[in-house]
Scaffold this active site. Structure first.
Site, PDB file in Angstrom:
ATOM      1  CG  HIS A 144       2.063   7.579  -9.723  1.00 52.84           C
ATOM      2  ND1 HIS A 144       2.476   7.290 -10.942  1.00 52.84           N
ATOM      3  CD2 HIS A 144       2.338   6.399  -9.047  1.00 52.84           C
ATOM      4  CE1 HIS A 144       2.624   5.782 -10.896  1.00 52.84           C
ATOM      5  NE2 HIS A 144       2.465   5.528  -9.866  1.00 52.84           N
ATOM      6  CG  HIS A 147       4.400  -1.105  -4.690  1.00 54.69           C
ATOM      7  ND1 HIS A 147       3.752  -1.725  -5.773  1.00 54.69           N
ATOM      8  CD2 HIS A 147       4.342   0.294  -4.895  1.00 54.69           C
ATOM      9  CE1 HIS A 147       3.162  -0.677  -6.462  1.00 54.69           C
ATOM     10  NE2 HIS A 147       3.618   0.352  -5.862  1.00 54.69           N
TER      11      HIS A 147
HETATM   12  C1  DHB Z   1       7.375   3.489  -5.810  1.00 59.02           C
HETATM   13  C2  DHB Z   1       6.178   4.222  -6.572  1.00 59.02           C
HETATM   14  C3  DHB Z   1       5.666   3.645  -7.679  1.00 59.02           C
HETATM   15  O1  DHB Z   1       4.633   4.445  -8.093  1.00 59.02           O
HETATM   16  C4  DHB Z   1       5.709   2.526  -7.702  1.00 59.02           C
HETATM   17  O2  DHB Z   1       4.532   2.021  -8.597  1.00 59.02           O
HETATM   18  C5  DHB Z   1       6.576   1.800  -7.005  1.00 59.02           C
HETATM   19  C6  DHB Z   1       7.483   2.161  -6.047  1.00 59.02           C
HETATM   20  C7  DHB Z   1       8.320   4.207  -4.879  1.00 59.02           C
HETATM   21  O3  DHB Z   1       8.179   5.253  -4.545  1.00 59.02           O
HETATM   22  O4  DHB Z   1       9.272   3.390  -4.448  1.00 59.02           O
HETATM   23 FE    FE Z   2       3.267   3.150  -9.142  1.00 66.70          FE
END
Ligand code: DHB
Ligand code: FE
Length: 279
Positions: free
Chosen positions: A59, A193
């Site tokens: 990330h 998400h």
């Molecule tokens: C969040 C970050 C992530 O990398 C993920 O896969 C799911 C949620 C977050 O910031 O809440």
């Molecule tokens: Fe993630």
């Protein structure tokens, strides 16, 4: 000869790392999430894998938007967990398996996948949170780790079909390893998400459950989705589902579902975990 014992999946929500550090396992908010993991520990105690090949996405820690490989594989003796900005307590150092890493790299390259090989690699929450959920403190873990990183953050990301095919090549690489290790393949991230933009907070439970159902016996159906379909249905960051699909590709043949869990905590992520065993 190496044995692939099965596949594991887990979301890798950063706040889980903090909840884990604070041992909030029985906290009413976190309990439905953490309750899945003792069942997975039971399965791991039975199968006793020696190696975990962990398919995850970075990330912004090891790779940033200026240089973003599509498929990158770790070939280091050890991998440090570092924090890319979430303030999650660090979990320590994961032992690697360079000889198996290079076998995978050679085997997959011979199948015409172009890889980035990483003889140094820091791992972020996408790797460390699920690894901790499954194996606890890495310094005490009997398992050696191979990080396999797929780009899900900067478009164009690889298509579901490409990730499934990559997983199949990975499965053939593992099957041809002459060592006698027991290997588990892990896919992290997802489920639906979206963290930013107009659809921030978007979750699609129906689609998540569809994916968790199809991935068992009809992964090819999921591999037919375009990247656009996936982002539309799962949200921009829910595209991490390609990591689960790559895991499933590595499990050659029929699988049975040992367990699954799905829960939506307030962290704006459909959180899922599964154990798949080779039939
Ligand atoms: C969040 C970050 C992530 O990398 C993920 O896969 C799911 C949620 C977050 O910031 O809440
Ligand atoms: Fe993630």
């Amino acid at each position: 000869m190496a044995t692939i014992v099965g596949g594991l999946t887990s979301s890798h929500i950063p706040s889980v790392g903090n909840a884990y550090a604070k041992k909030l396992f029985n906290d009413p908010y976190w309990k439905p999430f953490f309750d899945a993991y003792p069942k997975i520990h039971g399965w791991l105690d039975e199968k006793k894998p020696d190696v975990a090949v962990v398919i995850y996405n970075d990330h912004g820690l090891n790779f940033f938007l200026d240089k973003m490989p599509t498929f990158a594989i770790g070939a280091a003796p050890a991998y440090n967990n570092q924090d890319e900005g979430w303030g999650i307590p660090l979990v320590g150092t994961f032992k690697g398996h360079p000889a198996l890493s290079w076998h995978i790299i050679n085997s997959i390259s011979a199948e015409n996948f172009d890889l980035t090989t990483c003889q140094e690699m820091a791992v972020d929450h996408g790797f460390a949170v699920p690894a901790q959920l499954f194996w606890g403190n890495p310094d005490e873990s009997p398992v050696r780790f191979i990080p396999v990183c797929i780009n899900t953050v900067q478009h164009p990301i690889p298509t579901p079909a490409r990730c499934y095919a990559f997983g199949q090549a990975l499965g053939r690489a593992l099957a041809s390893w002459p060592g006698d290790e027991k290997i588990v393949v892990v896919g992290t991230g997802g489920l639906s998400h979206q963290l930013d933009g107009e659809r921030a907070g978007f979750i699609n439970k129906k689609f998540d459950l569809y994916c968790m159902d199809k991935i068992v016996n009809e992964p090819e159906e999921l591999a037919k989705m375009t990247t656009h379909d996936l982002v539309l249905e799962a949200g921009a960051q829910g595209a991490e589902f390609i990591l689960w699909l790559a895991m499933r590709g590595a499990l050659q043949g029929t699988v049975t579902k040992v367990m699954e869990n799905y829960h939506i905590p307030i962290s704006n992520t459909g959180a899922g975990s599964m154990v798949l065993e080779l039939a």
